[in-house]
Structure formats: C-alpha cells, structure tokens
Scaffold this motif. Structure first.
Motif, PDB file in Angstrom:
ATOM      1  N   PHE A 130       1.196  -1.084  -0.032  1.00 63.48           N
ATOM      2  CA  PHE A 130      -0.145  -0.192  -0.130  1.00 63.48           C
ATOM      3  C   PHE A 130       0.791   1.515   0.521  1.00 63.48           C
ATOM      4  N   SER A 131       1.871   1.533   0.512  1.00 60.54           N
ATOM      5  CA  SER A 131       2.587   2.446   0.863  1.00 60.54           C
ATOM      6  C   SER A 131       3.573   2.610   0.150  1.00 60.54           C
ATOM      7  N   ASN A 132       3.738   1.381  -1.284  1.00 55.09           N
ATOM      8  CA  ASN A 132       4.780   1.586  -2.950  1.00 55.09           C
ATOM      9  C   ASN A 132       3.669   2.280  -3.463  1.00 55.09           C
ATOM     10  N   ASN A 133       2.364   1.609  -3.254  1.00 57.73           N
ATOM     11  CA  ASN A 133       1.612   2.340  -4.211  1.00 57.73           C
ATOM     12  C   ASN A 133       0.995   3.393  -4.431  1.00 57.73           C
ATOM     13  N   LYS A 134       1.007   4.083  -2.886  1.00 63.89           N
ATOM     14  CA  LYS A 134       1.158   5.531  -3.059  1.00 63.89           C
ATOM     15  C   LYS A 134       1.911   6.216  -3.287  1.00 63.89           C
ATOM     16  N   ILE A 135       3.396   5.604  -3.298  1.00 61.63           N
ATOM     17  CA  ILE A 135       3.877   6.722  -3.426  1.00 61.63           C
ATOM     18  C   ILE A 135       4.334   6.735  -5.692  1.00 61.63           C
TER      19      ILE A 135
END
Length: 394
Positions: A130-135
C-alpha cells in the motif's frame, strides 16, 4: 508477469486515470456554471451511490473474473458517457447521473479487489504494498497534475473540449489497469442470486468511528473547489501546483510515516493524520496568499496520503477478525462512503447560511470533536484478554 509488478502497474494506471479524469473534474463542473449546492452535490452523490451499491449489491456478487470484468465494462461505459456529457448544452445533470452509475460499478471492483489480493498476498506484505502504491500514485499525480493543468490552460480556447480529451485518456488508463487485476481473479463460475441482505452486519465500533472521521474529511473538498475557483479565480495550473507540492512532500514523508506505523502503532499515526487535516483548515477562509495556500495544501496532501495508507492497512488487518470476509470489506467501504456522502451534503448545507470562513472554522471544530470520540468507541476487552491480565497480575 510478476505479481507485484502487476499490482504496481495497476496502481500506476489507476492514478493516471485519477489525474487525467478526476483531478480537474470538480473545476470543470464549477466552470460549467454549477451552483454551490450542485458542487456539494457532485461531492455527495457518487459516494452515496457507492454506499448503496455496497449495501444492497456488492456483497451478493461472487468474487470471479466474470463479475469483475462486467463491472469494469459498465464502469468504463459510464466514464465515456461522463466525458462526452461535458459537450451537452446543460451538462451538469448528465455528468452527475453517469457519475452515479460509475460509482455503483466501481464499488463492485473496489470491494472485490482486496478479496482477490488476499488470495495472493500475505497480510504482513500489505503495508509495504500500500505504501509503494501510494508513492507510485503520488509521483504520477504530481507530474501528471502539473502537465495536465498546463495543457488545460494552454488550450482553454477550446473549452470544454480540452477537458474531454483529458478524460478520454483517463478512460483508457483505467481499462488497462482493470484488465491486469482481472487476471488474478478466480475463473470459476458461480450462480448469482440477488436477495435482501442486511447491511452493517460486520461493522464494529472502530469501523463506525473511522466512518465518522470520514464525514469530517469529506466536508472540506467542495468548499475548497468553491474557494479556489469561484472566490479566488485560480487557474488550472495554480490548482495543479497544490497537487504537485502535496505529491513532493508526501513522497518524502510517507516512508517516515510507514516507519512510525511500525514503531508507534497504526492507530496513533492514523489519528495524527486526522487531527493534522482538521487543524489545517481552521484559518483557510481568511487566507488569500497563493503561497500560503500552497503550504497548507501540501500539509493536507501529506495527511491524506498517510490517512489512506493507514485506513487500507487497518481494513486488511481487521478482516481476519470477521467471519464473513467479503461482507466485512463491503461494510467497511459502505461506512466510509456513507461518511463521504454525508460530509459533502453537510458542507452544502453550511455554505447556504454561513460565510466560507465560518464553514471552515465550524468544520475544524466538528472534526476534532469526532476524533475525540475515540475513547468511547474502543472495543471492550474479551474474556480471554481479561484472564491473561489477571494471571499476569498474579
């Protein structure tokens, strides 16, 4: 194709859709002559129909490739109708109608996608993904918003066709992303039997509290549109700078936020983001300096990014505590979207009898009040937890 590559490509394409279709959609609606109430309605009706879809339709559909694809095709058709509706003589009712159709379809894919991903991904991997997707999303939205804002201003002479072309690019991106995730869905055929199903069966008090916070968050976007477009008369490029600065700061701080989630706990970081957004809007109606607005929008963007990652992670982790996983995903998103719909309608009501600066102050106070109800909604200890505490105390 590698699983994570497929997921990250879908995130990239869906964010391309967001920036080319939705970033300036509210600006388009305002420039087409919508009233303040219609602007608030455009923020309220889509999540309202998302909530209705989740309450009465989504949870009854099996998680299969066929269902996922059909809902994606309906969503795509609604996108195209929205894009071309801008060319009609009286476009606002048509835009809102097809946006509601899109909302019903997008909730089917949106509720099924977490269930599909849980078949392939371990729960501990979700914060990272989710963090990588958000970045990925932040980077695309940052550069895309700037580019599309410049394009819309450069071709303003062909309004509203310049917006239509941008939205058509978004249609292509979302279709490609949907096709990538559909490949992960199970291929088996299951019968569809639509019956009455009672919603909110899998909602706990934490879910209701998070939905209440969503009510507060959703009060602000329609007022931002009214203030930026109708009061300050900002250009598309100036509005794009808000997205750009929020994207840059979020890219730098989101890894820090993820570390804080691991160190201090998910709920504390979630709460910091909610309070941070609430306090940021307190002086908003008094500010006319573009550069000061830019700083505030950057901070709000960071808090929104952290809030989204924390909410998604909480949803995925809490799913294991519920008997009916698909019903929980539907109920969770139902409560969140119902909060979005109620918040936007509340903003439309406030603007009818308060000045903008008064609306921002009232909303900030209400949002802090919503957050402070957290202590009263904590889940009670189970008998097992009390037994462990009693044995630990000797």
């Amino acid at each position: 194709m590698k699983l994570t590559t497929r997921i990250y490509m879908d995130a990239a394409l869906q964010n391309m859709k967001s920036v080319s279709f939705f970033t300036f959609l509210q600006v388009l609606i305002a420039r087409l002559g919508a009233s303040n109430f219609e602007i608030a309605l455009s923020n309220s009706l889509p999540p309202l129909f998302c909530a209705l879809s989740l309450a009465f339709l989504t949870r009854q559909l099996p998680v299969t490739r066929g269902v996922f694809l059909v809902s994606g095709y309906i969503r795509q058709l609604a996108f195209l109708c929205m894009a071309f509706a801008a060319l009609l003589p009286h476009p606002i009712p048509f835009l809102l109608f097809f946006w509601c159709i899109n909302a019903v379809a997008v909730m089917i894919t949106g509720a099924q996608q977490p269930a599909i991903m849980r078949r392939w991904i371990a729960p501990d991997e979700f914060p990272k993904i989710f963090s990588n997707n958000k970045i990925i999303g932040i980077i695309i939205v940052t550069f895309g918003s700037f580019g599309i804002g410049q394009y819309l201003d450069a071709f303003d002479w062909m309004f509203p066709k310049n917006y239509v072309i941008s939205m058509l690019l978004g249609c292509l991106a979302t279709f490609a992303g949907m096709s990538l995730i559909a490949e992960l869905a199970p291929k088996e055929r299951k019968p569809i039997r639509l019956t009455w199903m009672k919603p909110f069966q899998e909602c706990d008090r934490k879910t209701w509290w998070m939905g209440l916070n969503n009510v507060g968050i959703a009060m602000v976007p329609p007022l931002f549109v009214i203030y930026h477009v109708n009061v300050l008369k900002l250009t598309n490029s100036q509005i794009a700078y808000f997205v750009v600065i929020a994207g840059i700061v979020s890219t730098l701080l989101l890894p820090v936020a993820r570390h804080c989630m691991e160190k201090f706990g998910m709920m504390k970081v979630y709460g910091t983001a909610v309070i941070g957004m609430a306090l940021a809007v307190l002086p908003y109606g008094f500010i006319h300096s573009f550069w000061l607005l830019l700083v505030i929008q950057g901070w709000v963007g960071v808090c929104l990014a952290v809030h989204e990652v924390a909410s998604q992670t909480i949803m995925m982790k809490e799913a294991s505590k519920h008997r009916k996983e698909m019903a929980y995903f539907s109920d969770f998103q139902l409560v969140m979207n119902a909060g979005n719909a109620i918040g936007a309608l509340f903003a439309g009501a406030l603007i009818s009898f308060l000045p903008l600066w008064g609306c921002f102050i009232v909303i900030a106070i209400i949002r802090v009040g919503f957050y402070l109800t957290y202590r009263s909604v904590k889940e009670p200890e189970t008998q097992e937890q009390r037994a462990k505490l009693h044995s630990a105390n000797g």
